[in-house]
Motif scaffolding. Structure first.
Motif, short mmCIF file in Angstrom:
data_model
loop_
_atom_site.label_atom_id
_atom_site.label_comp_id
_atom_site.label_asym_id
_atom_site.label_seq_id
_atom_site.Cartn_x
_atom_site.Cartn_y
_atom_site.Cartn_z
N GLY A 99 3.33 4.87 11.43
CA GLY A 99 2.66 5.88 10.69
C GLY A 99 1.73 6.21 9.59
O GLY A 99 0.60 5.63 10.37
N THR A 100 1.50 7.18 8.81
CA THR A 100 0.55 7.80 8.27
C THR A 100 -0.39 6.54 7.81
O THR A 100 0.67 5.66 7.33
CB THR A 100 0.19 9.32 7.68
OG1 THR A 100 1.38 8.71 6.63
CG2 THR A 100 0.48 10.03 8.53
N PRO A 101 -1.25 6.37 7.40
CA PRO A 101 -1.70 5.79 6.47
C PRO A 101 -0.79 5.62 4.99
O PRO A 101 -0.35 4.39 4.33
CB PRO A 101 -2.69 6.17 5.88
CG PRO A 101 -3.82 6.73 6.75
CD PRO A 101 -2.78 7.58 7.53
N PHE A 102 -0.04 6.54 4.40
CA PHE A 102 0.26 6.61 3.26
C PHE A 102 1.60 6.37 3.49
O PHE A 102 2.48 5.19 2.58
CB PHE A 102 1.34 7.92 2.94
CG PHE A 102 2.13 8.74 1.81
CD1 PHE A 102 1.76 7.86 0.53
CD2 PHE A 102 3.34 8.73 2.31
CE1 PHE A 102 2.01 8.08 -0.79
CE2 PHE A 102 4.08 8.39 1.05
CZ PHE A 102 3.81 8.29 -0.31
N GLU A 103 2.32 5.96 4.65
CA GLU A 103 3.49 5.19 5.24
C GLU A 103 3.26 3.96 5.22
O GLU A 103 4.31 2.67 5.18
CB GLU A 103 4.31 5.49 6.61
CG GLU A 103 4.73 7.10 6.25
CD GLU A 103 5.22 7.85 7.04
OE1 GLU A 103 6.03 8.68 7.66
OE2 GLU A 103 4.46 8.15 8.85
N LYS A 104 1.96 3.90 5.59
CA LYS A 104 1.67 2.26 6.27
C LYS A 104 1.79 1.54 5.03
O LYS A 104 1.86 0.37 4.29
CB LYS A 104 0.17 1.84 6.68
CG LYS A 104 0.70 2.26 8.22
CD LYS A 104 -0.71 2.25 9.21
CE LYS A 104 -0.45 3.00 10.74
NZ LYS A 104 -1.83 3.03 10.98
N MET A 105 1.44 2.30 3.29
CA MET A 105 0.35 1.34 2.21
C MET A 105 1.06 1.41 1.53
O MET A 105 1.81 0.74 0.42
CB MET A 105 -0.75 2.01 1.57
CG MET A 105 -2.15 1.75 2.38
SD MET A 105 -3.11 2.22 2.03
CE MET A 105 -3.10 3.98 2.70
N VAL A 106 2.51 2.83 0.88
CA VAL A 106 3.05 2.71 0.29
C VAL A 106 4.85 2.64 0.66
O VAL A 106 5.72 1.75 0.26
CB VAL A 106 3.36 4.61 -0.22
CG1 VAL A 106 4.27 4.86 -1.16
CG2 VAL A 106 2.24 4.56 -0.92
N CYS A 107 5.02 3.63 1.68
CA CYS A 107 6.76 3.74 2.40
C CYS A 107 6.87 2.24 2.51
O CYS A 107 8.71 2.33 3.06
CB CYS A 107 7.08 4.95 3.68
SG CYS A 107 5.98 6.85 2.69
N SER A 108 6.26 1.63 3.83
CA SER A 108 6.60 0.48 3.84
C SER A 108 6.81 -0.71 2.95
O SER A 108 7.87 -1.49 3.20
CB SER A 108 5.92 -0.10 4.26
OG SER A 108 4.25 -0.65 4.14
N ILE A 109 6.24 -0.56 1.83
CA ILE A 109 6.16 -1.61 0.82
C ILE A 109 7.40 -1.40 0.70
O ILE A 109 8.30 -1.61 0.15
CB ILE A 109 5.81 -1.61 -0.38
CG1 ILE A 109 3.84 -2.58 0.46
CG2 ILE A 109 5.89 -1.97 -1.72
CD1 ILE A 109 2.96 -1.78 -0.32
#
Length: 128
Positions: A99-109
């Motif tokens: 996904g987006t950088p936000f999804e990679k860095m926040v949502c994935s965690i």
């Protein structure tokens, strides 16, 4: 780790998920940061965030239910539901990585926390 820790992790997971969707609904987080950036308008993203919030509330109620009671007679059903959530959140985790950088860095965690907590709830003994 025992069931209480797994339940606590699950509550944190659902709280963060609900918070993220409330921030999207309140327009504090741009809708383009989620859903892989595929939503073309806020109106298109809004029902997705509402549905995800409802699913998260249901998941939190289930998690609180698991943590509150010694449910040996419902153990098989609870375990099955936990495995369903493990599969659902694992799929979501993989999606976030694309996904987006936000999804990679926040949502994935956040989703990884959900996977781990439900996996632990699925395999832990129900004795408290």
């Amino acid at each position: 780790m025992n069931i209480k820790t797994a339940v606590f992790m699950g509550i944190i997971f659902y709280s963060l998920t609900i918070l993220i969707h409330f921030l999207i609904i309140s327009k504090s987080i741009p809708f383009t940061w989620v859903n892989g950036g595929r939503s073309e308008s806020f109106a298109e993203q809004l029902p997705i965030s509402v549905v995800n919030t409802v699913i998260s509330i249901i998941g939190m109620v289930f998690t609180l239910f698991v943590g509150k009671f010694k449910l040996n007679k419902y153990k098989r059903g609870i375990t099955l539901i936990c495995w369903f959530f493990v599969a659902l959140w694992s799929f979501g985790f993989i999606q976030q990585l694309f996904g987006t950088p936000f999804e990679k860095m926040v949502c994935s965690i956040v989703l990884l926390l959900g996977v781990i907590s439900h996996l632990r709830m699925a395999i832990e003994k129900r004795e408290m």
